[in-house]
Structures are given as C-alpha cells and as structure tokens.
Design a protein around this motif. Structure first.
Motif, PDB file in Angstrom:
ATOM      1  N   PHE A   1       0.911  -1.240  -0.096  1.00 37.30           N
ATOM      2  CA  PHE A   1       0.167  -0.223  -0.221  1.00 37.30           C
ATOM      3  C   PHE A   1       0.771   1.274   0.157  1.00 37.30           C
ATOM      4  O   PHE A   1       0.294   2.436   0.075  1.00 37.30           O
ATOM      5  CB  PHE A   1      -1.005   0.023   1.231  1.00 37.30           C
ATOM      6  N   THR A   2       2.150   1.065  -0.002  1.00 46.24           N
ATOM      7  CA  THR A   2       2.944   2.381   0.221  1.00 46.24           C
ATOM      8  C   THR A   2       2.972   3.205  -1.153  1.00 46.24           C
ATOM      9  O   THR A   2       2.974   2.832  -2.155  1.00 46.24           O
ATOM     10  CB  THR A   2       4.471   1.876   0.087  1.00 46.24           C
ATOM     11  N   PRO A   3       2.688   4.377  -1.199  1.00 49.85           N
ATOM     12  CA  PRO A   3       2.636   5.376  -2.221  1.00 49.85           C
ATOM     13  C   PRO A   3       3.740   5.464  -2.926  1.00 49.85           C
ATOM     14  O   PRO A   3       5.002   5.593  -2.601  1.00 49.85           O
ATOM     15  CB  PRO A   3       1.976   6.717  -1.609  1.00 49.85           C
ATOM     16  N   GLN A   4       3.612   5.161  -4.509  1.00 51.89           N
ATOM     17  CA  GLN A   4       4.843   5.613  -5.329  1.00 51.89           C
ATOM     18  C   GLN A   4       4.359   6.577  -6.363  1.00 51.89           C
ATOM     19  O   GLN A   4       3.462   6.608  -6.494  1.00 51.89           O
ATOM     20  CB  GLN A   4       5.530   4.251  -5.529  1.00 51.89           C
ATOM     21  N   GLN A   5       5.592   6.727  -7.077  1.00 53.77           N
ATOM     22  CA  GLN A   5       5.375   7.549  -8.317  1.00 53.77           C
ATOM     23  C   GLN A   5       4.390   8.723  -8.183  1.00 53.77           C
ATOM     24  O   GLN A   5       3.491   9.158  -8.951  1.00 53.77           O
ATOM     25  CB  GLN A   5       4.612   6.632  -9.366  1.00 53.77           C
ATOM     26  N   ILE A   6       4.795   9.419  -7.056  1.00 52.01           N
ATOM     27  CA  ILE A   6       3.999  10.609  -6.875  1.00 52.01           C
ATOM     28  C   ILE A   6       4.322  11.731  -7.866  1.00 52.01           C
ATOM     29  O   ILE A   6       5.407  12.068  -8.029  1.00 52.01           O
ATOM     30  CB  ILE A   6       4.325  11.033  -5.275  1.00 52.01           C
ATOM     31  N   HIS A   7       3.149  12.427  -8.315  1.00 57.47           N
ATOM     32  CA  HIS A   7       3.396  13.683  -8.984  1.00 57.47           C
ATOM     33  C   HIS A   7       2.130  14.507  -9.034  1.00 57.47           C
ATOM     34  O   HIS A   7       1.041  13.927  -8.594  1.00 57.47           O
ATOM     35  CB  HIS A   7       3.511  13.315 -10.448  1.00 57.47           C
ATOM     36  N   ILE A   8       2.518  15.961  -9.071  1.00 52.43           N
ATOM     37  CA  ILE A   8       1.342  16.763  -9.029  1.00 52.43           C
ATOM     38  C   ILE A   8       1.148  17.577 -10.241  1.00 52.43           C
ATOM     39  O   ILE A   8       1.884  17.596 -11.114  1.00 52.43           O
ATOM     40  CB  ILE A   8       1.564  17.566  -7.712  1.00 52.43           C
ATOM     41  N   CYS A   9       0.169  18.269 -10.424  1.00 58.79           N
ATOM     42  CA  CYS A   9      -0.354  19.083 -11.502  1.00 58.79           C
ATOM     43  C   CYS A   9      -1.496  20.163 -10.858  1.00 58.79           C
ATOM     44  O   CYS A   9      -1.887  19.986  -9.935  1.00 58.79           O
ATOM     45  CB  CYS A   9      -0.930  18.159 -12.569  1.00 58.79           C
ATOM     46  N   TYR A  10      -1.622  21.050 -11.704  1.00 54.32           N
ATOM     47  CA  TYR A  10      -2.646  22.100 -11.514  1.00 54.32           C
ATOM     48  C   TYR A  10      -4.229  21.365 -11.793  1.00 54.32           C
ATOM     49  O   TYR A  10      -4.060  20.637 -12.781  1.00 54.32           O
ATOM     50  CB  TYR A  10      -2.623  23.359 -12.411  1.00 54.32           C
ATOM     51  N   GLY A  11      -5.117  21.906 -11.193  1.00 48.20           N
ATOM     52  CA  GLY A  11      -6.270  21.550 -11.466  1.00 48.20           C
ATOM     53  C   GLY A  11      -6.905  22.461 -12.685  1.00 48.20           C
ATOM     54  O   GLY A  11      -6.370  22.894 -13.431  1.00 48.20           O
ATOM     55  N   LYS A  12      -8.413  22.860 -12.296  1.00 48.05           N
ATOM     56  CA  LYS A  12      -8.769  23.623 -13.347  1.00 48.05           C
ATOM     57  C   LYS A  12      -8.358  25.023 -13.452  1.00 48.05           C
ATOM     58  O   LYS A  12      -8.076  25.773 -14.555  1.00 48.05           O
ATOM     59  CB  LYS A  12     -10.276  23.883 -12.916  1.00 48.05           C
ATOM     60  N   ILE A  13      -7.468  25.504 -12.363  1.00 48.13           N
ATOM     61  CA  ILE A  13      -7.025  26.626 -12.119  1.00 48.13           C
ATOM     62  C   ILE A  13      -5.768  26.363 -11.296  1.00 48.13           C
ATOM     63  O   ILE A  13      -5.700  25.531 -10.574  1.00 48.13           O
ATOM     64  CB  ILE A  13      -7.942  27.800 -11.407  1.00 48.13           C
ATOM     65  N   PRO A  14      -4.849  27.284 -11.538  1.00 52.09           N
ATOM     66  CA  PRO A  14      -3.409  27.142 -10.877  1.00 52.09           C
ATOM     67  C   PRO A  14      -3.499  26.768  -9.297  1.00 52.09           C
ATOM     68  O   PRO A  14      -2.475  26.622  -8.542  1.00 52.09           O
ATOM     69  CB  PRO A  14      -2.531  28.160 -11.377  1.00 52.09           C
ATOM     70  N   THR A  15      -4.577  27.547  -8.816  1.00 46.90           N
ATOM     71  CA  THR A  15      -4.610  27.549  -7.111  1.00 46.90           C
ATOM     72  C   THR A  15      -5.322  26.275  -6.799  1.00 46.90           C
ATOM     73  O   THR A  15      -5.842  25.892  -5.691  1.00 46.90           O
ATOM     74  CB  THR A  15      -5.458  28.740  -6.731  1.00 46.90           C
ATOM     75  N   ASP A  16      -5.605  25.382  -7.556  1.00 50.17           N
ATOM     76  CA  ASP A  16      -6.207  24.065  -7.445  1.00 50.17           C
ATOM     77  C   ASP A  16      -5.030  22.894  -7.835  1.00 50.17           C
ATOM     78  O   ASP A  16      -4.413  23.178  -8.694  1.00 50.17           O
ATOM     79  CB  ASP A  16      -7.431  23.480  -8.112  1.00 50.17           C
ATOM     80  N   VAL A  17      -4.844  22.123  -6.846  1.00 54.62           N
ATOM     81  CA  VAL A  17      -3.575  21.237  -7.190  1.00 54.62           C
ATOM     82  C   VAL A  17      -4.100  19.841  -7.161  1.00 54.62           C
ATOM     83  O   VAL A  17      -4.862  19.233  -6.186  1.00 54.62           O
ATOM     84  CB  VAL A  17      -2.498  21.431  -6.265  1.00 54.62           C
ATOM     85  N   ILE A  18      -3.720  18.721  -8.226  1.00 55.26           N
ATOM     86  CA  ILE A  18      -3.833  17.481  -8.333  1.00 55.26           C
ATOM     87  C   ILE A  18      -2.751  16.763  -7.751  1.00 55.26           C
ATOM     88  O   ILE A  18      -1.683  16.988  -8.252  1.00 55.26           O
ATOM     89  CB  ILE A  18      -4.604  17.162  -9.753  1.00 55.26           C
ATOM     90  N   ILE A  19      -2.944  15.738  -6.996  1.00 61.22           N
ATOM     91  CA  ILE A  19      -1.939  14.875  -6.515  1.00 61.22           C
ATOM     92  C   ILE A  19      -2.413  13.511  -6.898  1.00 61.22           C
ATOM     93  O   ILE A  19      -3.212  13.055  -6.734  1.00 61.22           O
ATOM     94  CB  ILE A  19      -1.729  14.934  -4.964  1.00 61.22           C
ATOM     95  N   MET A  20      -1.293  12.771  -7.808  1.00 60.40           N
ATOM     96  CA  MET A  20      -1.431  11.634  -7.846  1.00 60.40           C
ATOM     97  C   MET A  20      -0.290  10.428  -7.508  1.00 60.40           C
ATOM     98  O   MET A  20       0.618  10.844  -7.276  1.00 60.40           O
ATOM     99  CB  MET A  20      -1.483  11.161  -9.529  1.00 60.40           C
ATOM    100  N   TRP A  21      -0.615   9.066  -7.356  1.00 54.61           N
ATOM    101  CA  TRP A  21       0.224   8.245  -6.689  1.00 54.61           C
ATOM    102  C   TRP A  21      -0.276   6.888  -7.241  1.00 54.61           C
ATOM    103  O   TRP A  21      -1.256   6.771  -7.928  1.00 54.61           O
ATOM    104  CB  TRP A  21       0.432   8.420  -5.318  1.00 54.61           C
ATOM    105  N   ALA A  22       0.636   6.014  -6.825  1.00 57.34           N
ATOM    106  CA  ALA A  22       0.054   4.582  -7.421  1.00 57.34           C
ATOM    107  C   ALA A  22       0.601   3.493  -6.081  1.00 57.34           C
ATOM    108  O   ALA A  22       1.364   3.806  -5.325  1.00 57.34           O
ATOM    109  CB  ALA A  22       0.836   3.965  -8.668  1.00 57.34           C
ATOM    110  N   THR A  23      -0.328   2.386  -5.977  1.00 62.78           N
ATOM    111  CA  THR A  23       0.194   1.447  -5.315  1.00 62.78           C
ATOM    112  C   THR A  23       0.083   0.007  -5.830  1.00 62.78           C
ATOM    113  O   THR A  23      -0.656  -0.300  -6.778  1.00 62.78           O
ATOM    114  CB  THR A  23      -0.899   1.145  -3.989  1.00 62.78           C
TER     115      THR A  23
END
Length: 390
Positions: free
Chosen positions: A1-23
């Motif tokens: 269950f350990t998170p890996q491949q963590i990467h972030i991006c902007y959402g609809k506007i740059p003051t929204d942030v998307i965080i993604m990962w994999a397990t």
C-alpha cells in the motif's frame, strides 16, 4: 500500500492542485492530508479517487489514485502527506508551491521533451528541478520510452526515478507518438492535466491554463494525422486563442506540442512527410492570433528559429516579433535515437545544438520573457534570448 510514483499538477486553475500516486495492492481508501504549516492536521483531508490500469500493464503497478485540492492560497507553500488510516500507511512529508497569480511576479518553467529512465543525465535534471525555484516542469511528449513498455514496468521505473521532482513541482505533460499506443491508455490513466476529467478522454488530450501574464496551451499533435479527429482540436484551439484576447488579458501565449513545425532534421520520413502536415494544420492559427513561442520535441536535437511565417524570416531579432518563434528541445532522447543536425534547414534556423540539454522559460513581467538552454550534464549555458514586447 506504500504510495509511489507521486506527481502533482494544476487543476482547473493553478490554485487547485492534483496529487497522483500508485500502489501495488488495492487497499482501503487513501487520502491526502495537507496544510500550509508542517503540523499536518485532520482538518485538511481530501479522499482520493481510484482507478485500475489493466491494459498492457501485467508487470506494472495497477492501482492509481488522484486527489483534487481546491481553493489554495496563491504564492503559498503547502505541506502534504499521502495516508491511509485503515492500514497506517503514510508517505514522507512533501511540499509544493502554489504560484502567484500576479502579472509582475517572476515565474520560471523547466521545459524538456523525449526523456526516459535511460536518459544520460536524468538525475542531474531531477535534482536541478528539485533544488531550484521553478514554477513547474513541462514534458512535451515521449515520456519514459515508453509508459507501457515492459508491460508497464518501464513507466513505473521512470515515474519513480523523477518523483523527487514531480512530487514538488507541477509536472505538465503533452502526448507524443510514444504515448499513442493502446489508445493513449497509459498516458490517460497515469496523468491528470488541467481542466480535463480523469481518466482523460482520448479525444480531449489538449488543454490550456493561465499563470500570471502567460496563457499556456498543450496540444495533442498526434491527432493532426487523423482527418476525422483533428477538426475538433483545431476548432477548440481557435476558440481558445480568440478568448485569450492577447493585448488586454494575457500578453504571452506559449504553445506546447510534441511534433515540431520547423526542423532541420533530414534523416527520416518524419521531416519530409509528417512535419508539413503539422505545419499546415497549425501555422496559420499561430500567426493569426499572435502566439509568441511554440515548443516541440520529437527530433532529438535543439533548434531555435527566428520569428518566421511560411518559411520566411520576419526579423532577425526578438523585439516586438511579428511572427512566432519555434523551438525544438528534444535532445534528451539521444540515448534512444541520436539525431544530430548536420546543417540548417533554412534561413529561419537561428541556433542548433546536439548536446543533451533542457530549457528554462522565464517570464519576468508583461513585456520581458527570457529563454535559456542549459547542458544537462553540468548546467552550462548553451543558448539564450530575450523576447521583448513594448
């Protein structure tokens, strides 16, 4: 269950942030816990959505997560952890910066293309990005060579290799020819880009967003080879460019797309047969609506044009240019296919380079933009220009 491949991006506007990962394993729900101080508390928790990546991913990490953080404060550092309370999992304490929305606040962007786990100077680039105050990183196609290779294991390896960079800086990607296989499935599931739903839809792999005085556009240039699929993207592009209303809203218009419009590459069919298709599709729109710079990759070399329109040099300087500047920044793909430029492809070619390098786009304000190119091995300066609008 350990998170890996963590990467972030902007959402609809740059003051929204998307965080993604994999397990590796599918477990109970996972969340992001975040705050603008290092004392993470339970008051800021977002539960993540989950998807399973099945297609050609037999040896890859299958379970992907996406958390959407809304309403963040501009010009603020946030700290975050990925957690699962049910099984006691927690990532390290990580951080990202929300960009300023002001027009006169300096912004700096790393720009590169055609990069994979075996790129010679990959870790130099990762540490350069992590240790400096870049606003975000643009990777313009050909990601990992390839995300689906090794039944998904190559994509996993690459995203883990760059996590020090992508867990801190928004990682903005555009699809290239190496992402197109299996209907772009690995690209659509592994990433979530501004304004797009997740998993991203094959027919909508293009987007735009604003930061300060700059309007950014990312295109899916692979779709331009499909007669029945390209029209929607081109209609969207023209509508988007009209809406920018350059003079009163966004003084800078920057477009990214994997395929180049201008290239001195002369050693494969792409140069003779495919580049003209891209140019015919896009050049008139770019010129008509005042695009400042188009960044591409695909060819594994570096090339910068003068302001140019239909192969004719408009000026041999960058003060109040009357046509777009075209830049290819694909040298990081040389490990996979060396493509040195032997001679300039026309008078429009202002600078070429075959060393591995990456670019830095610096927006100082509404009138001054600086572009520099640094050697991937040691950050030595290879090229630079100022673009000035008065």
């Amino acid at each position: 269950f350990t998170p890996q491949q963590i990467h972030i991006c902007y959402g609809k506007i740059p003051t929204d942030v998307i965080i993604m990962w994999a397990t590796v394993a599918k477990g109970p729900k996972m969340s992001v816990q975040y705050s603008f101080n290092t004392k993470i508390n339970d008051f800021n928790i977002v539960v993540a959505d989950q998807e399973e990546l099945k297609i050609n991913n037999e040896k890859g990490v299958k379970f992907l997560y996406r958390a959407y953080l809304k309403g963040l404060k501009p010009a603020t550092v946030y700290y975050y952890k990925i957690i699962s309370k049910q099984n006691g999992v927690s990532s390290d304490l990580l951080q990202f910066n929300v960009p300023s929305t002001g027009f006169d606040h300096f912004q700096s962007y790393m720009v590169l293309a055609d990069m994979g786990p075996y790129t010679h100077n990959l870790q130099n680039i990762v540490h350069e990005a992590k240790n400096n105050e870049y606003t975000s990183v643009f990777h313009i196609g050909d990601i990992a060579y390839d995300l689906h290779t090794g039944k998904g294991s190559t994509g996993d390896k690459f995203l883990n290799n760059i996590q020090l960079m992508t867990a801190k800086l928004p990682y903005l990607v555009s699809p290239g020819d190496h992402e197109a296989k299996y209907d772009f499935t690995h690209y659509r599931y592994r990433f979530s880009m501004p304004t797009l739903s997740w998993p991203m839809k094959t027919e909508e792999l293009y987007y735009s967003f604003d930061i300060g005085p700059t309007h950014f556009i990312s295109l899916n240039t692979e779709m331009l080879f499909h007669v029945f699929k390209k029209d929607d993207q081109l209609a969207w592009l023209e509508k988007d460019l009209i809406a920018v209303n350059k003079r009163s809203k966004r003084p800078w218009i920057i477009v990214m797309g994997h395929r180049a419009l201008y290239s001195s590459c002369d050693n494969r069919k792409d140069c003779l047969l495919e580049t003209p298709i891209i140019k015919t599709s896009l050049e008139e729109l770019f010129f008509k609506y005042g695009v400042d710079i188009y960044f591409g990759g695909h060819y594994h070399n570096y090339e910068r044009s003068w302001p140019v329109y239909k192969d004719k040099v408009v000026a041999q300087h960058y003060k109040n240019p009357k046509a777009p500047v075209y830049i290819t920044i694909g040298t990081l793909g040389q490990e996979y296919l060396p493509e040195p430029i032997r001679r300039p492809g026309g008078q429009w070619s202002a600078k070429t380079e075959n060393k591995e390098c990456f670019g830095v786009l610096e927006i100082f304000n509404s009138t001054h933009l600086h572009w520099k190119v640094l050697a991937a091995a040691n950050n030595a300066k290879i090229d630079q220009i100022w673009v000035i609008q008065t």
